[in-house]
Design an enzyme around this catalytic site. Structure first.
Site, short mmCIF file in Angstrom:
data_model
loop_
_atom_site.label_atom_id
_atom_site.label_comp_id
_atom_site.label_asym_id
_atom_site.label_seq_id
_atom_site.Cartn_x
_atom_site.Cartn_y
_atom_site.Cartn_z
N HIS A 103 6.41 0.05 1.66
CA HIS A 103 6.34 1.07 0.36
C HIS A 103 4.64 2.28 -0.24
O HIS A 103 3.90 1.08 -0.10
CB HIS A 103 7.00 0.14 -0.83
CG HIS A 103 6.00 -0.99 -1.32
ND1 HIS A 103 4.80 -0.96 -1.71
CD2 HIS A 103 5.88 -2.08 -0.70
CE1 HIS A 103 3.92 -2.29 -1.52
NE2 HIS A 103 4.63 -2.67 -1.16
N GLU A 109 10.14 -9.47 0.34
CA GLU A 109 7.89 -9.88 0.62
C GLU A 109 8.54 -11.48 0.48
O GLU A 109 8.72 -11.86 -0.39
CB GLU A 109 6.64 -9.28 -0.42
CG GLU A 109 5.71 -9.00 -0.20
CD GLU A 109 5.56 -9.71 0.84
OE1 GLU A 109 5.61 -10.11 2.26
OE2 GLU A 109 4.61 -8.66 1.63
#
Length: 373
Positions: A179, A252
């Site tokens: 990201h 994550e």
């Protein structure tokens, strides 16, 4: 590395309901070798009951071969595949206990993914199921043929393993995009479960990556559910027109009580726990996830991706830990390799996954599409 098995399963009845039976075959995913055949005439039942019974028998047979195996289930029953994948609800009362039995059987394996195949690619299990149905119609039990027919070859028989051979075949390509920049990444703080947004720079990075991916033939985008990844994925989808699917397994790692802190701050407050975490992938931060726990869900997410998007190019929008774990898996490297890789925000990496076993890392931490810092 975990053994990979394929379970092909089928079932049916003459009359729906009628004389019913199921068949399942377990194969080595790399060589196509038939490791087990199971079939049974189950008396009077419906097609769906017989299909579930075939799945359960195939999963149990796979567990008997290697309980730690990573299993890919292939069936021509869209109902069973969608229900077991969690995309369709199970409404029929007869199916609920069978689905629970299938999940229990799957829980005894390393990982299980489900994929639909057309009937002509499920010919081996279909033959076994038809033999069992014929036996049920005669009021008999199914017995294995003294000289069973040679098993149907896979549509793409496996070649000898090795990058030089694999490179000539069509891989499933994963483009791995971290990201864009966030407020926590600027300050190099632990950002796992924290759902932080992109900064303005992060949005520009995502758009730059999207433009770089326009000509890469992206068939689908799979993203972590966290906002920073979904925002990045949206930019790529807008540029490429590729559909987006959220995959929980690519989120994550949860860093627990360390969320939002710098490495130095954690080292000062939890020196012993930090040392243990760095030394042992089974150790989790206080209240968080270990790398081993994250690796298990990332492998399951990868298995699902390879079933859904076989031989396609898929962009995976994720985070540092999942991307490093995928790279480590492809390289068959030790867990300590995670500390030897660096991934910038909005960087691209690429792995080609071949059906015959080898995986090839084509690039790592490519940032050529980003403007100079």
């Amino acid at each position: 590395m975990s053994r990979r098995l394929v379970v092909e399963a089928d079932g049916g009845s003459r009359g729906n309901p009628g004389p019913a039976g199921y068949g399942a075959v377990v194969k080595d995913a790399f060589t196509g070798e038939v490791l087990a055949e199971v079939a049974e005439a189950i008396g009077h039942a419906t097609n769906n009951v017989a299909e579930y019974r075939g799945l359960i028998a195939g999963l149990r047979a796979a567990a008997g071969i290697d309980p730690a195996a990573r299993v890919e289930v292939r069936m021509d029953s869209k109902l069973v595949v969608e229900q077991m994948s969690g995309r369709w609800k199970i409404k029929h009362p007869d199916m609920i206990p069978l689905a629970l039995q299938a999940r229990e059987a799957a829980s005894g394996l390393g990982s299980v993914s489900y994929g639909w195949v057309p009937r002509d690619r499920n010919a081996h299990a279909d033959r076994l199921a038809n033999e069992a149905m014929d036996a049920a119609a005669r009021g008999e039990t199914w017995t294995r043929r003294a000289e069973p027919e040679e098993s149907e070859p896979d549509p793409e028989p496996a070649a000898p393993a090795g990058p030089s051979v694999g490179a000539t075949r069509t891989p499933t390509v994963t483009l791995l995009l971290r990201h864009g920049e966030t407020p926590l990444s600027i300050e190099k703080r632990f950002a796992g479960a924290s759902d932080v947004p992109l900064t303005d720079t992060g949005v520009e990075q995502a758009r730059a990556a999207a433009q770089a991916l326009k000509g890469r033939g992206v068939d689908a985008v799979v993203t972590s559910p966290l906002a920073r990844c979904q925002a990045t994925a949206a930019e790529v989808a807008a540029a490429t027109g590729a559909p987006v699917r959220v995959e929980e397994g690519f989120r994550e790692a949860d860093f627990g009580e360390w969320e939002g802190l710098t490495f130095a701050e954690v080292r000062e407050r939890w020196p012993e726990q930090m040392n243990a975490w760095l030394a042992d992938p089974s150790v989790a931060p206080p209240g968080g996830e270990s790398f081993e726990q994250v690796a298990r869900r990332v492998r399951i997410a990868l298995d699902k991706l390879k079933v859904r998007h076989r031989h396609q190019t898929v962009l995976v929008v994720s985070h540092v830990t999942p991307i490093k774990l995928l790279l480590r898996d492809a390289l068959q490297a030790p867990m300590s390799s995670l500390y030897r890789m660096h991934l910038d925000t909005s960087s691209l990496s690429r792995i080609d996954w071949y059906d015959d076993g080898p995986a090839v890392v084509r690039s790592l931490n490519d940032t050529h599409h980003l403007p100079p810092a």
